[in-house]
Design a protein around this motif. Structure first.
Motif, mmCIF file in Angstrom:
data_model
loop_
_atom_site.group_PDB
_atom_site.id
_atom_site.type_symbol
_atom_site.label_atom_id
_atom_site.label_comp_id
_atom_site.label_asym_id
_atom_site.label_seq_id
_atom_site.Cartn_x
_atom_site.Cartn_y
_atom_site.Cartn_z
ATOM 1 N N ARG A 246 0.853 -1.209 0.000
ATOM 2 C CA ARG A 246 0.000 0.000 0.000
ATOM 3 C C ARG A 246 0.876 1.242 0.000
ATOM 4 N NH1 ARG A 246 -3.347 -3.028 3.408
ATOM 5 N NH2 ARG A 246 -2.445 -2.145 5.289
ATOM 6 N N SER A 247 1.954 1.188 0.777
ATOM 7 C CA SER A 247 2.868 2.335 0.856
ATOM 8 C C SER A 247 3.526 2.600 -0.507
ATOM 9 C CB SER A 247 3.912 2.038 1.941
ATOM 10 O OG SER A 247 5.013 2.859 1.803
ATOM 11 N N ILE A 248 3.910 1.537 -1.206
ATOM 12 C CA ILE A 248 4.518 1.703 -2.541
ATOM 13 C C ILE A 248 3.500 2.328 -3.490
ATOM 14 C CG2 ILE A 248 5.392 0.463 -4.563
ATOM 15 C CD1 ILE A 248 6.672 -1.555 -2.712
ATOM 16 N N ARG A 249 2.237 1.866 -3.412
ATOM 17 C CA ARG A 249 1.210 2.427 -4.311
ATOM 18 C C ARG A 249 0.995 3.904 -4.023
ATOM 19 N NH1 ARG A 249 -1.996 -2.272 -2.674
ATOM 20 N NH2 ARG A 249 -1.224 -3.966 -3.958
ATOM 21 N N ARG A 250 0.993 4.257 -2.730
ATOM 22 C CA ARG A 250 0.841 5.679 -2.376
ATOM 23 C C ARG A 250 1.990 6.473 -2.982
ATOM 24 N NH1 ARG A 250 -0.920 3.961 2.606
ATOM 25 N NH2 ARG A 250 1.138 4.084 3.516
ATOM 26 N N ASP A 251 3.174 5.918 -2.864
ATOM 27 C CA ASP A 251 4.364 6.588 -3.373
ATOM 28 C C ASP A 251 4.260 6.782 -4.886
ATOM 29 O OD1 ASP A 251 6.839 7.699 -3.083
ATOM 30 O OD2 ASP A 251 7.911 5.825 -3.388
ATOM 31 N N LEU A 252 3.713 5.788 -5.575
ATOM 32 C CA LEU A 252 3.608 5.849 -7.038
ATOM 33 C C LEU A 252 2.362 6.594 -7.491
ATOM 34 C CD1 LEU A 252 4.559 2.142 -7.807
ATOM 35 C CD2 LEU A 252 5.956 4.140 -8.309
ATOM 36 N N ILE B 119 8.499 -0.716 -14.487
ATOM 37 C CA ILE B 119 9.112 -1.649 -13.526
ATOM 38 C C ILE B 119 10.167 -0.907 -12.703
ATOM 39 C CG2 ILE B 119 10.634 -3.664 -13.351
ATOM 40 C CD1 ILE B 119 9.075 -4.858 -15.707
ATOM 41 N N ASP B 120 10.934 -0.038 -13.352
ATOM 42 C CA ASP B 120 11.970 0.712 -12.627
ATOM 43 C C ASP B 120 11.355 1.572 -11.528
ATOM 44 O OD1 ASP B 120 14.008 -0.359 -14.014
ATOM 45 O OD2 ASP B 120 14.339 1.341 -15.348
ATOM 46 N N ALA B 121 10.194 2.201 -11.837
ATOM 47 C CA ALA B 121 9.560 3.055 -10.826
ATOM 48 C C ALA B 121 9.114 2.221 -9.631
ATOM 49 C CB ALA B 121 8.362 3.788 -11.442
ATOM 50 N N VAL B 122 8.582 1.027 -9.894
ATOM 51 C CA VAL B 122 8.152 0.150 -8.791
ATOM 52 C C VAL B 122 9.366 -0.291 -7.975
ATOM 53 C CG1 VAL B 122 7.099 -2.085 -8.232
ATOM 54 C CG2 VAL B 122 6.059 -0.621 -9.964
ATOM 55 N N LEU B 123 10.443 -0.630 -8.674
ATOM 56 C CA LEU B 123 11.654 -1.067 -7.953
ATOM 57 C C LEU B 123 12.254 0.089 -7.143
ATOM 58 C CD1 LEU B 123 13.337 -3.364 -10.620
ATOM 59 C CD2 LEU B 123 12.267 -4.073 -8.482
ATOM 60 N N ASP B 124 12.200 1.308 -7.694
ATOM 61 C CA ASP B 124 12.713 2.471 -6.944
ATOM 62 C C ASP B 124 11.900 2.660 -5.665
ATOM 63 O OD1 ASP B 124 14.612 2.974 -8.800
ATOM 64 O OD2 ASP B 124 13.598 4.664 -9.749
ATOM 65 N N THR C 72 7.804 12.789 -3.756
ATOM 66 C CA THR C 72 8.672 13.443 -4.735
ATOM 67 C C THR C 72 8.893 12.542 -5.942
ATOM 68 O OG1 THR C 72 9.792 14.482 -2.886
ATOM 69 C CG2 THR C 72 10.903 14.612 -4.990
ATOM 70 N N SER C 73 9.011 11.225 -5.704
ATOM 71 C CA SER C 73 9.273 10.331 -6.841
ATOM 72 C C SER C 73 8.081 10.286 -7.789
ATOM 73 C CB SER C 73 9.669 8.930 -6.371
ATOM 74 O OG SER C 73 8.653 8.359 -5.614
ATOM 75 N N THR C 74 6.853 10.480 -7.256
ATOM 76 C CA THR C 74 5.679 10.525 -8.147
ATOM 77 C C THR C 74 5.769 11.745 -9.060
ATOM 78 O OG1 THR C 74 4.269 9.388 -6.573
ATOM 79 C CG2 THR C 74 3.157 10.741 -8.195
ATOM 80 N N VAL C 75 6.118 12.889 -8.471
ATOM 81 C CA VAL C 75 6.255 14.109 -9.286
ATOM 82 C C VAL C 75 7.337 13.911 -10.348
ATOM 83 C CG1 VAL C 75 6.964 16.536 -9.235
ATOM 84 C CG2 VAL C 75 5.439 15.637 -7.471
ATOM 85 N N LYS C 76 8.472 13.376 -9.941
ATOM 86 C CA LYS C 76 9.580 13.182 -10.891
ATOM 87 C C LYS C 76 9.155 12.249 -12.022
ATOM 88 C CE LYS C 76 13.468 13.861 -7.764
ATOM 89 N NZ LYS C 76 14.467 13.171 -6.955
#
Ligand code: SF4
Length: 192
Positions: free
Chosen positions: A90-96, A176-181, A146-150
């Protein structure tokens, strides 16, 4: 008539550890981890040891990347999967900035249908309104990471490079890279 030789069937398939040894992954402490405050020090060590075992198995799994991507982006599966708990996914999804629809949205179970709390257009609109803001400041304005904005700004640059083509129906789907980041941002990604 000649007798047939007994036939030996060799199945040359490498099973993922969770299929080969499901007991580790079905452990109640990993399926539904209790809050740390509810555990004694001994129980905490036990949970950490169980988790480290599962983490090592996932980290060495030949389909880890695909498993993580699907569990984050496509299907909201239960339990410990691809080095992550449900809360961490859930935290990764929020981040993305993505979400997965509930399982009963589809006859096949949960699926990711694109579009999250922060759309590509909203990020670009805010960027246009505050051209001097840093990505972190934009993220604070939007209430996302920040990673979502980037990621959205990178996509906008790529769209310009390929001639401003129309986004397709999966344009909000993270790479895939965004998920791995995002996974690497979890402190637990370094467990074990
Ligand atoms: S990465 Fe996925 S498929 Fe591999 S062991 Fe972990 S849960 Fe199973």
């Amino acid at each position: 008539m000649r007798e047939r030789e007994p036939m030996t069937i060799v199945i040359d398939t490498v099973l993922p550890p969770c299929a080969d040894d499901p007991t580790t992954f079905l452990d109640e402490y990993l399926q539904a981890p209790p809050p740390r405050s509810a555990l004694t020090a001994a129980d905490r060590r036990l949970v950490e040891a169980k988790r480290a075992t599962a983490h090592r198995q996932c980290a060495g799994c030949p389909v880890f990347v695909d498993c993580l991507y699907r569990a984050v982006v496509e299907v909201d599966v239960a339990g410990y999967v691809a080095c992550t708990t449900e809360a961490e996914r859930r935290s990764i999804r929020r981040d993305l900035g993505i979400r997965v629809h509930d399982a009963d949205d589809t006859a096949y179970g949960a699926r990711r249908v694109g579009g999250g709390p922060v759309s590509h257009e909203v990020v670009l609109t805010v960027r246009h309104a505050y051209p001097k803001d840093t990505c972190q400041q934009l993220a604070e304005r939007l209430g996302c990471s920040t990673s979502t904005v980037k990621r959205h700004l990178r996509k906008a640059r790529e769209d310009v490079l390929v001639g401003g083509s129309e986004p397709d129906e999966h344009s909000d789907r993270p790479t895939i890279d965004a998920v791995l980041d995002a996974f690497d941002e979890l402190s637990s990604s370094r467990v074990a």
